[in-house]
Scaffold this motif. Structure first.
Motif, PDB file in Angstrom:
ATOM      1  N   PRO A 268      -0.850  -5.270  10.385  1.00 14.91           N
ATOM      2  CA  PRO A 268      -1.606  -4.103  10.818  1.00 14.91           C
ATOM      3  C   PRO A 268      -0.890  -2.786  10.535  1.00 14.91           C
ATOM      4  O   PRO A 268      -1.485  -1.725  10.699  1.00 14.91           O
ATOM      5  N   SER A 269       0.368  -2.874  10.106  1.00 11.25           N
ATOM      6  CA  SER A 269       1.132  -1.636   9.904  1.00 11.25           C
ATOM      7  C   SER A 269       2.062  -1.721   8.700  1.00 11.25           C
ATOM      8  O   SER A 269       1.800  -1.154   7.653  1.00 11.25           O
ATOM      9  N   LEU A 270       3.154  -2.460   8.814  1.00 10.51           N
ATOM     10  CA  LEU A 270       4.138  -2.565   7.733  1.00 10.51           C
ATOM     11  C   LEU A 270       4.749  -3.952   7.751  1.00 10.51           C
ATOM     12  O   LEU A 270       4.477  -4.751   8.634  1.00 10.51           O
ATOM     13  N   VAL A 271       5.570  -4.246   6.739  1.00  5.87           N
ATOM     14  CA  VAL A 271       6.347  -5.481   6.735  1.00  5.87           C
ATOM     15  C   VAL A 271       7.820  -5.111   6.808  1.00  5.87           C
ATOM     16  O   VAL A 271       8.176  -3.932   6.881  1.00  5.87           O
TER      17      VAL A 271
ATOM     18  N   LEU B 188      -3.998  -0.981  -7.101  1.00  4.92           N
ATOM     19  CA  LEU B 188      -3.506  -2.053  -6.239  1.00  4.92           C
ATOM     20  C   LEU B 188      -4.673  -2.817  -5.613  1.00  4.92           C
ATOM     21  O   LEU B 188      -4.654  -4.057  -5.522  1.00  4.92           O
ATOM     22  N   ALA B 189      -5.707  -2.105  -5.211  1.00  2.00           N
ATOM     23  CA  ALA B 189      -6.882  -2.756  -4.622  1.00  2.00           C
ATOM     24  C   ALA B 189      -7.543  -3.705  -5.619  1.00  2.00           C
ATOM     25  O   ALA B 189      -8.052  -4.766  -5.236  1.00  2.00           O
TER      26      ALA B 189
ATOM     27  N   ALA C 138       4.713   2.271   6.243  1.00  2.00           N
ATOM     28  CA  ALA C 138       3.618   2.017   7.175  1.00  2.00           C
ATOM     29  C   ALA C 138       2.274   2.335   6.533  1.00  2.00           C
ATOM     30  O   ALA C 138       2.159   3.245   5.704  1.00  2.00           O
ATOM     31  N   LYS C 139       1.253   1.586   6.938  1.00  2.00           N
ATOM     32  CA  LYS C 139      -0.097   1.925   6.528  1.00  2.00           C
ATOM     33  C   LYS C 139      -0.484   3.282   7.121  1.00  2.00           C
ATOM     34  O   LYS C 139      -0.281   3.536   8.302  1.00  2.00           O
ATOM     35  N   ARG C 140      -1.076   4.121   6.282  1.00  2.82           N
ATOM     36  CA  ARG C 140      -1.541   5.421   6.741  1.00  2.82           C
ATOM     37  C   ARG C 140      -2.824   5.260   7.555  1.00  2.82           C
ATOM     38  O   ARG C 140      -3.519   4.243   7.436  1.00  2.82           O
ATOM     39  N   PRO C 141      -3.154   6.242   8.379  1.00  3.72           N
ATOM     40  CA  PRO C 141      -4.391   6.152   9.161  1.00  3.72           C
ATOM     41  C   PRO C 141      -5.594   5.840   8.280  1.00  3.72           C
ATOM     42  O   PRO C 141      -5.799   6.456   7.243  1.00  3.72           O
TER      43      PRO C 141
ATOM     44  N   TRP D 248       0.837  -1.204   0.000  1.00  9.11           N
ATOM     45  CA  TRP D 248       0.000   0.000   0.000  1.00  9.11           C
ATOM     46  C   TRP D 248       0.872   1.254   0.000  1.00  9.11           C
ATOM     47  O   TRP D 248       1.968   1.266   0.557  1.00  9.11           O
ATOM     48  N   HIS D 249       0.371   2.294  -0.629  1.00  7.08           N
ATOM     49  CA  HIS D 249       1.025   3.609  -0.688  1.00  7.08           C
ATOM     50  C   HIS D 249       2.331   3.569  -1.481  1.00  7.08           C
ATOM     51  O   HIS D 249       3.248   4.362  -1.230  1.00  7.08           O
TER      52      HIS D 249
END
Length: 686
Positions: A325-328, A299-300, A336-339, A289-290
């Protein structure tokens, strides 16, 4: 599974929320383990995969077992109403086993035995490893099979890779003997042995593909990949023998994967074969993502394609076994996943058929390769940070979706995906080395329907075609006579079939059809492809379709028409003004052939005509702009509608009827504004 039936694939009537839990890393910290139980409740989690890499904690020395710590974990999780997905630990064996039984170590394609380390560094053929895994699995089943917390079995972890040791060489030869009825001439014929003098005169001469000259014998490479899939499945079946004996009513699964950079299905194993042996299909979803090379919506769309493939393998809901829940920590850039993105990405999985959101990992490791991989509990050991709170929000949302569990996503449209064909075309020394892109091509055909909220099943060649109004088969390079016959029956019975360039060129042995395109295909399509032109990256052509021009790149097929209607023509090159797109009535159905790789704008127009002709409807009456996706899961008495904004801006949607917001309970009607990355979930009575 019917349109209104609910299938509880895990025998649980709630959404699973939790993930990989590794208490074996924290056995010297009872305070940490106590925090975990408290935090699990705060995060609104209910299900945990335990024991995946715990062999050395369960059996620190050969024959010396330590289960007491796992007993306590089972009891503690159950005490808060939680469930356990218990893993067999074969994905990473202990060092004592590698030291004592060297045959368990893999040998790579260069015939070099690998050292102990990493994971999945084991030989699937090794009798010792098969014996040891069964011993461990039987003990686990006997000890925990009746525990009320046990929900299902997680067999090993992310199967993949191959071994080239002598045991595997012999197993490969035995596999070939069975496949070819002990007829070595049949092998030579299938592999076109006389080419470069690769004819075998004895079974012992056959070896797995080596790094040197491995592109010489395409039939050998294709059969080796099939063998690797079958041998991996055989290892899996060996693992579950004691589980089926001791716990016959506990479902089994293993986690499938995707290739992350392009987000396409995992290529190492043929999951269409593997899925037949699972009670539940699940996969580990790690989209980038991002990223800076595609939009969030694009991407979705790819995530949706893989979801629909893995859901379609068994025509039932699937599980998201891992996501972050955040990043790999293993992408080229670990962003990181954004809010808001975690809730959005979770709800997309559910919208396409997942009955779980499970994470890797529950708590971050202190050391080694995954210490910076995202987790619910960070190194700060706090429930108050942003990521933990976003996980809790997902948990609260899932608690509102219990009626969604087990529901279906019926579809009138199918796209055919085939692992065999992808392996074969990638080996083919022809066309463009960088432009074949078979899975990505399928995703571009899928895109039109995803953007129009029309559900799609992504099926395999053995599945039922007849229930679909439209079947799309792009770039099916390898096509057996059996598949051709099934396609012929589908069309003659009234189906609509779309096929493209580079389809039907070879049989199941990767041998070309003599006389050109197969006669049955020529009859079905009323034409035949006589030449495939491959373009350099900067080459372009155009096709005229419905009085408009559409850009073409990469591939163009020179077509000879024998009864088909010409729908589009090339505009340039030596085949200017000749057919590029055709259609043909065949029996009660109709076929279409798209001769070149055209821009997406063409596909949108082309498929819109078919959508209108076949009265293919979106599953809701909601209208919206680009970048918003509306997906529906149908419960017996109501529809659950997921309205997801995959854009960076606010988006307006129009509701065709009054619905109820599942989270807030408010009635929604008229226009609705979605903020960036916002998800709204509505229910509508039938």
């Amino acid at each position: 599974m019917t349109k209104n039936e609910r299938t509880f694939i895990t025998k649980a009537d709630f959404m699973l929320h939790g993930g990989d839990y590794n208490p074996d890393q924290w056995l010297d910290r009872p305070d940490i383990l106590a925090d975990d139980i408290q935090f699990m409740q705060l995060a609104h989690t209910n299900t945990f995969s335990v024991g995946i890499f715990a062999w050395s904690a369960l059996e620190p020395e050969e024959g010396i077992y330590k289960f007491e710590w796992l007993d306590k974990i089972f009891d503690d999780i159950y005490s808060i109403g939680g469930r356990v997905i218990l893993a067999t630990p074969s994905g990473a064996r202990p060092a004592w086993m590698s030291q004592k039984y060297s045959e368990v170590l893999r040998v790579n394609a260069a015939r070099v035995k690998q050292l102990h380390g990493g994971r999945h560094n084991h030989c699937f053929t090794s009798p010792v490893y098969r014996e040891k895994t069964q011993q461990m699995n039987r003990l686990l089943a006997e000890r925990y099979g009746q525990h009320p917390a046990l929900l299902m079995w997680h067999i090993s972890n992310e199967y993949g890779g191959d071994c080239h040791c002598n045991l595997c060489q012999n197993a490969f030869r035995e596999w070939l003997k069975e496949k070819y009825n002990h007829n070595l001439k049949a092998v030579n014929d299938a592999w076109w042995g006389p080419f470069w003098s690769h004819t075998y005169s004895d079974w012992s001469q056959i070896e797995s593909p080596s790094p040197n000259g491995e592109r010489m014998v395409h039939g050998l490479k294709l059969d080796w990949r099939r063998f690797v899939t079958d041998q991996t499945i055989d290892f899996f079946k060996n693992e579950i023998v004691p589980l089926r004996e001791v716990t016959p009513n506990v479902p089994v699964t293993t986690n499938f994967m995707a290739d992350t950079f392009d987000l396409i299905p995992f290529q190492g194993l043929d999951y269409s074969k593997f899925a037949k042996h699972l009670d539940v299909v699940c996969w580990d979803a790690y989209p980038a993502w991002h990223n800076d090379w595609e939009s969030t919506a694009d991407l979705a769309m790819k995530v949706g394609f893989i979801n629909d493939l893995y859901r379609s393998l068994k025509q039932q809901p699937f599980l998201t076994m891992e996501m972050t829940p955040s990043l790999v920590n293993w992408h080229k850039v670990n962003k990181a996943k954004r809010p808001g993105m975690h809730l959005l990405s979770s709800m997309q999985m559910v919208a396409h058929g997942s009955d779980s959101i499970l994470y890797f990992q529950w708590r971050k490791s202190r050391g080694s390769s995954e210490k910076f991989h995202g987790a619910v509990v960070d190194h700060d050991n706090s429930p108050n940070n942003r990521v933990f709170q976003e996980v809790a929000k997902v948990g609260k949302t899932l608690e509102k979706l219990a009626e969604v569990v087990g529901t279906n996503r019926p579809s009138d449209v199918a796209i055919l995906y085939d692992w065999d064909s992808n392996w074969a075309i990638n080996d083919a020394q022809g066309f463009g080395s960088d432009t074949k892109r078979y899975p990505q091509t399928l995703q571009q055909h899928y895109r039109t329907f995803w953007e129009k909220d029309i559900p799609v099943d992504v099926i395999t060649k053995e599945q039922d075609f007849s229930k679909y109004k439209l079947l799309i088969v792009p770039m099916l390079y390898l096509m057996s006579e059996q598949t051709i016959s099934r396609l012929k029956s589908y069309v003659s019975g009234g189906g609509r079939l779309v096929m493209t360039y580079i389809s039907g060129l070879v049989n199941e042995h990767d041998l070309t059809y003599l006389g050109g395109w197969h006669q049955d295909l020529q009859e079905m399509f009323g034409m035949k492809p006589v030449e495939t032109d491959t373009y350099y990256p900067n080459d372009r052509n155009a096709v005229r379709f419905r009085d408009k021009s559409y850009e073409l790149k990469d591939y163009a097929t020179v077509i000879e028409v024998n009864g088909a209607e010409v729908e589009g023509i090339y505009q340039d090159d030596f085949y200017a003004d000749t057919p590029a797109i055709t259609s043909h009535q065949y029996g009660e159905g109709k076929t279409y052939y798209i001769g070149g790789r055209l821009e997406y704008r063409f596909q949108s127009v082309f498929y819109q005509e078919i959508i209108k002709e076949l009265a293919l409807e979106p599953t809701s009456d909601i209208t919206h702009g680009k970048g918003v996706s509306v997906q529906v899961r149908r419960a017996p008495e109501k529809d659950y509608i997921f309205i997801i904004n995959f854009t960076e801006q606010s988006q307006s949607v129009t509701l065709g009827s009054t619905v109820k917001d599942v989270i807030t309970g408010e009635e929604l009607t008229g226009h609705l504004t979605l903020d960036k990355y916002e998800v709204r979930i509505a229910e509508k009575q039938k």
